[in-house]
Design an enzyme around this catalytic site. Structure first.
Site, short mmCIF file in Angstrom:
data_model
loop_
_atom_site.label_atom_id
_atom_site.label_comp_id
_atom_site.label_asym_id
_atom_site.label_seq_id
_atom_site.Cartn_x
_atom_site.Cartn_y
_atom_site.Cartn_z
CB THR A 17 44.57 46.49 45.34
OG1 THR A 17 45.72 45.67 45.11
CG2 THR A 17 43.96 46.11 46.67
CG ASP A 61 48.60 42.13 38.54
OD1 ASP A 61 47.96 41.89 39.57
OD2 ASP A 61 49.84 42.38 38.53
CB THR A 93 50.09 50.63 44.17
OG1 THR A 93 50.31 49.29 44.63
CG2 THR A 93 48.78 51.14 44.72
CG ASP A 94 53.12 46.35 42.56
OD1 ASP A 94 53.16 46.95 43.66
OD2 ASP A 94 52.93 45.12 42.46
CB CYS A 283 70.76 59.44 46.42
SG CYS A 283 72.42 58.96 46.93
#
Length: 349
Positions: A17, A61, A93-94, A283
């Protein structure tokens, strides 16, 4: 006027992005040419740095980032290692946390900053977070101590004013600017009016050791997340996947799992066949302690090893890295139980 002794930074744009601007005619987001970077981010002209750029063509991407491209990044950094003081990788970022984790292992004996950053909004949008992330990442990549050594000689992610160790980081938010979190290790720096470095948290390196780049990997790894009611045939199918060499087993709490005989037997059979099984918790915060409860002891008996407080991204990429070197299952298990790049906290014995 840039002096010869001023810091030099190589910007590597992979995609994502941050490198997008809006086409005024169609309204669609398009990648812009990073040769024109200073036109889009005029603030960079205020740095007395030598900033060069390398652009993936076509841009990748984040969803398409894969180990072959990690190896390409290693090659770019290795080829330019003696020419620049630091490196900034612009990345979607993904999968940024996966790339940061992988590079921390593949760039052995790294003694210069490799800072990954990106943005949630394109750099050409009015409220973009991209400019601040980019400017901060460049400043950190160029930062030196009084003796001239780099302040942060490791792979990191800089995002929303926080510098995080790359292999301790996870993406936690797709909507807000604070997209990343390091749950089990504190930030290495915080950017406010000044950038405040936590020097005692930053890795200590031997700058006399040359960079040892690695390009090999093995992707015969899988993530298996436990849930109440998971069926025996599902686990059996996963553990008998042709070519499978390692499993990241996401368990409950401090590393607990069902005590069903069939479950323990399937794990035991898999480890005897040479499949490496690493236990990490579902967690986000805390450490796997398989000796704490009886349920964890059964996993130890089945040959499962602890992932301690590592992220799923670092465990997965570390397994790919180790398996790519042709190590035996026992050698992989041994290496998984010691930190190679500060990726987990060693337990108090």
């Amino acid at each position: 006027m840039i002096k010869p002794d001023y810091p030099s930074v190589l910007l590597i744009y992979t995609g994502g992005t941050i490198g997008m601007i809006e086409n005024p005619e169609t309204g669609a987001l398009e990648a812009f040419n990073f040769d024109q970077l200073q036109e889009n981010v005029p603030e960079l002209k205020r740095f007395n740095y030598r900033i060069s750029s390398y652009q993936f063509n076509p841009p990748i991407d984040s969803s398409d980032m894969e180990p072959a491209l990690w190896a390409q990044l290693v090659k770019i950094i290795n080829h330019n290692y003696d020419k620049f003081d630091g490196f900034v990788i612009l990345h979607g970022t993904d999968t940024m946390a996966y790339t940061a984790s992988a590079l921390s292992f593949m760039l052995e004996d790294l003694s210069k900053p490799v800072i990954l950053t990106g943005s949630q909004l394109p750099i050409g949008v009015l409220r973009t977070d991209g400019k601040e992330n980019l400017i901060g990442a460049i400043e950190i990549a160029a930062a030196r101590n009084e003796n001239g050594s780099p302040v942060v000689p490791e792979v990191c992610i800089f995002f929303e004013n926080h510098l995080l160790r790359g292999n301790r980081t996870t993406k936690i938010n797709a909507e807000n600017f604070n997209a990343f979190r390091s749950y089990n290790y504190p930030a290495l720096a915080t950017a406010g009016i000044h950038i405040k470095y936590e020097y005692d948290k930053i890795r200590k390196v031997d700058p006399s050791r040359p960079l040892h780049p690695h390009f090999d990997y093995d992707t015969n790894v899988i993530i298996l997340t436990l849930f109440p009611g998971i069926q025996e045939n599902v686990i059996r199918t996963v553990l008998n996947t042709p070519g499978l060499k390692a499993v990241v087993l996401k368990t409950y709490g401090s590393g607990n799992a069902p005590q069903k005989k069939w479950f323990i037997q399937l794990l035991s059979d898999a480890t005897k066949r040479g499949i490496v099984i690493v236990n990490i918790s579902q967690c986000q915060t805390g450490m796997v302690e398989m000796g704490r409860y009886e349920t964890g002891l059964h996993l130890l008996d089945a040959g499962v090893i602890s992932g301690y407080d590592a992220t799923v991204e670092s465990v997965l990429t570390k397994l790919m890295f180790l398996l790519g070197h042709g190590l035996t299952p026992d050698e992989v298990r041994k290496e998984m139980e010691r930190p190679l790049a500060g990726e987990f906290s060693e337990p108090i014995r």
